[in-house]
Design a protein around this motif. Structure first.
Motif, mmCIF file in Angstrom:
data_model
loop_
_atom_site.group_PDB
_atom_site.id
_atom_site.type_symbol
_atom_site.label_atom_id
_atom_site.label_comp_id
_atom_site.label_asym_id
_atom_site.label_seq_id
_atom_site.Cartn_x
_atom_site.Cartn_y
_atom_site.Cartn_z
ATOM 1 N N VAL A 31 -30.227 24.367 -25.741
ATOM 2 C CA VAL A 31 -29.939 23.143 -25.001
ATOM 3 C C VAL A 31 -29.438 22.108 -26.000
ATOM 4 C CG1 VAL A 31 -30.871 21.296 -23.573
ATOM 5 C CG2 VAL A 31 -31.645 23.652 -23.221
ATOM 6 N N VAL A 32 -28.174 21.712 -25.855
ATOM 7 C CA VAL A 32 -27.557 20.817 -26.835
ATOM 8 C C VAL A 32 -27.606 19.360 -26.399
ATOM 9 C CG1 VAL A 32 -26.043 22.605 -27.732
ATOM 10 C CG2 VAL A 32 -25.265 21.178 -25.828
ATOM 11 N N GLY A 33 -28.086 19.105 -25.177
ATOM 12 C CA GLY A 33 -28.161 17.718 -24.746
ATOM 13 C C GLY A 33 -28.744 17.574 -23.361
ATOM 14 N N GLU A 34 -29.176 16.345 -23.061
ATOM 15 C CA GLU A 34 -29.682 15.991 -21.743
ATOM 16 C C GLU A 34 -29.011 14.693 -21.309
ATOM 17 O OE1 GLU A 34 -33.931 15.686 -21.546
ATOM 18 O OE2 GLU A 34 -34.235 17.305 -22.999
ATOM 19 N N ALA A 41 -23.477 12.166 -18.529
ATOM 20 C CA ALA A 41 -23.127 13.585 -18.615
ATOM 21 C C ALA A 41 -21.709 13.770 -19.135
ATOM 22 C CB ALA A 41 -23.272 14.240 -17.242
ATOM 23 N N ILE A 42 -20.784 12.937 -18.665
ATOM 24 C CA ILE A 42 -19.397 13.033 -19.119
ATOM 25 C C ILE A 42 -19.307 12.774 -20.619
ATOM 26 C CG2 ILE A 42 -17.114 11.976 -18.931
ATOM 27 C CD1 ILE A 42 -17.826 11.386 -15.981
ATOM 28 N N THR A 43 -20.003 11.736 -21.072
ATOM 29 C CA THR A 43 -20.003 11.409 -22.500
ATOM 30 C C THR A 43 -20.629 12.530 -23.317
ATOM 31 O OG1 THR A 43 -20.149 9.043 -22.019
ATOM 32 C CG2 THR A 43 -20.797 9.758 -24.224
ATOM 33 N N GLU A 47 -19.035 15.079 -26.249
ATOM 34 C CA GLU A 47 -19.579 15.102 -27.611
ATOM 35 C C GLU A 47 -20.087 16.483 -28.013
ATOM 36 O OE1 GLU A 47 -22.638 12.185 -27.467
ATOM 37 O OE2 GLU A 47 -21.271 10.471 -27.661
ATOM 38 N N GLN A 48 -20.723 17.193 -27.081
ATOM 39 C CA GLN A 48 -21.418 18.436 -27.422
ATOM 40 C C GLN A 48 -20.667 19.707 -27.044
ATOM 41 O OE1 GLN A 48 -24.072 18.489 -29.268
ATOM 42 N NE2 GLN A 48 -24.325 16.260 -29.285
ATOM 43 N N ALA A 49 -19.638 19.602 -26.218
ATOM 44 C CA ALA A 49 -18.847 20.765 -25.789
ATOM 45 C C ALA A 49 -19.737 21.920 -25.327
ATOM 46 C CB ALA A 49 -17.933 21.222 -26.920
ATOM 47 N N PRO A 50 -20.556 21.711 -24.298
ATOM 48 C CA PRO A 50 -21.436 22.786 -23.826
ATOM 49 C C PRO A 50 -20.651 23.908 -23.162
ATOM 50 C CG PRO A 50 -21.474 20.962 -22.280
ATOM 51 C CD PRO A 50 -20.667 20.497 -23.466
#
Length: 218
Positions: A31-34, A41-43, A47-50
């Motif tokens: 999990v690279v972000g929440e 979510a867009i930002t 940034e994280q390219a999930p």
């Protein structure tokens, strides 16, 4: 082993943390972000390219459907799975039209969720059983359009074979093996199917064909 990068989008902190703990425990997932709303979510996606985004629908500010459209508009290689409590057909169809590759309810078992993430990452599509039933019922109630975008005859025999196997839940590698094709050829045929039907993913293509009675899931 390739690690699947996941972004979780939900406005309930405890839910996000619980899902994160379960998925981070999988050897092939990270999990690279929440994010707690659509704009965040867009930002975060930029940034994280999930690889996979788990997206709620009802959130403060921008909802999950609009966030899905915007994320896929700027990152078409990302794959979105809606994870929500709403099972009404209008939400399901809204998510699919926005480009989501899957629609799961929040009562989904965590093992099924992990399997769904892997399926989506490999290019498949997933729908919760209750959602599938509602969607098919909704299509049966709809009268066919006066001028459909395509007819079965406009698809080649090879494209129809691929579409039928997609409807049966087969992934590209399995379709290739069953039809004695290369995975690249299967991908090319799917691209041609999407173009002819005016859709953007395999779930939309299957629903399009089901609505017009081209294929059956009996």
């Amino acid at each position: 082993m390739q690690t699947i990068r996941i972004l979780i989008v939900d406005d309930h902190t405890l839910f996000r943390q619980g899902i994160r703990k379960l998925l981070d425990a999988q050897a092939d997932m990270e999990v690279v972000g929440e994010a707690s709303d659509g704009l965040s979510a867009i930002t975060m996606a930029a940034e994280q390219a999930p690889d996979v985004v788990l997206m709620d629908i009802a959130m403060p500010g921008m909802d999950g459907l609009e966030a899905t459209r915007r994320i896929l508009g700027s990152a078409p290689n990302a794959r979105v799975v809606v994870l929500t409590a709403f099972e009404e057909p209008e939400y399901v169809m809204g998510a699919l039209h926005a480009g989501a590759r899957g629609y799961l309810l929040k009562d989904t078992d965590w093992r099924e969720l992990a399997t769904a993430v892997r399926t989506i990452h490999r290019g498949g599509a997933v729908l919760s059983p209750a959602v599938t039933e509602h969607v098919l019922d909704a299509f049966r109630r709809l009268s066919p359009p006066a001028a459909p975008l395509a007819t079965p005859d406009e698809l080649t025999a090879g494209e129809r074979d691929v579409l039928l196997l997609v409807a049966q839940g087969c992934e590209n590698e399995e379709i290739a093996a069953r039809l004695s094709l290369s995975p690249k050829t299967v991908g090319n045929r799917l691209t041609d199917i999407y173009r002819k039907l005016g859709v953007s993913n395999r779930t939309q293509a299957v629903l399009f064909a089901l609505r017009r009675g081209w294929i059956r899931l009996d």
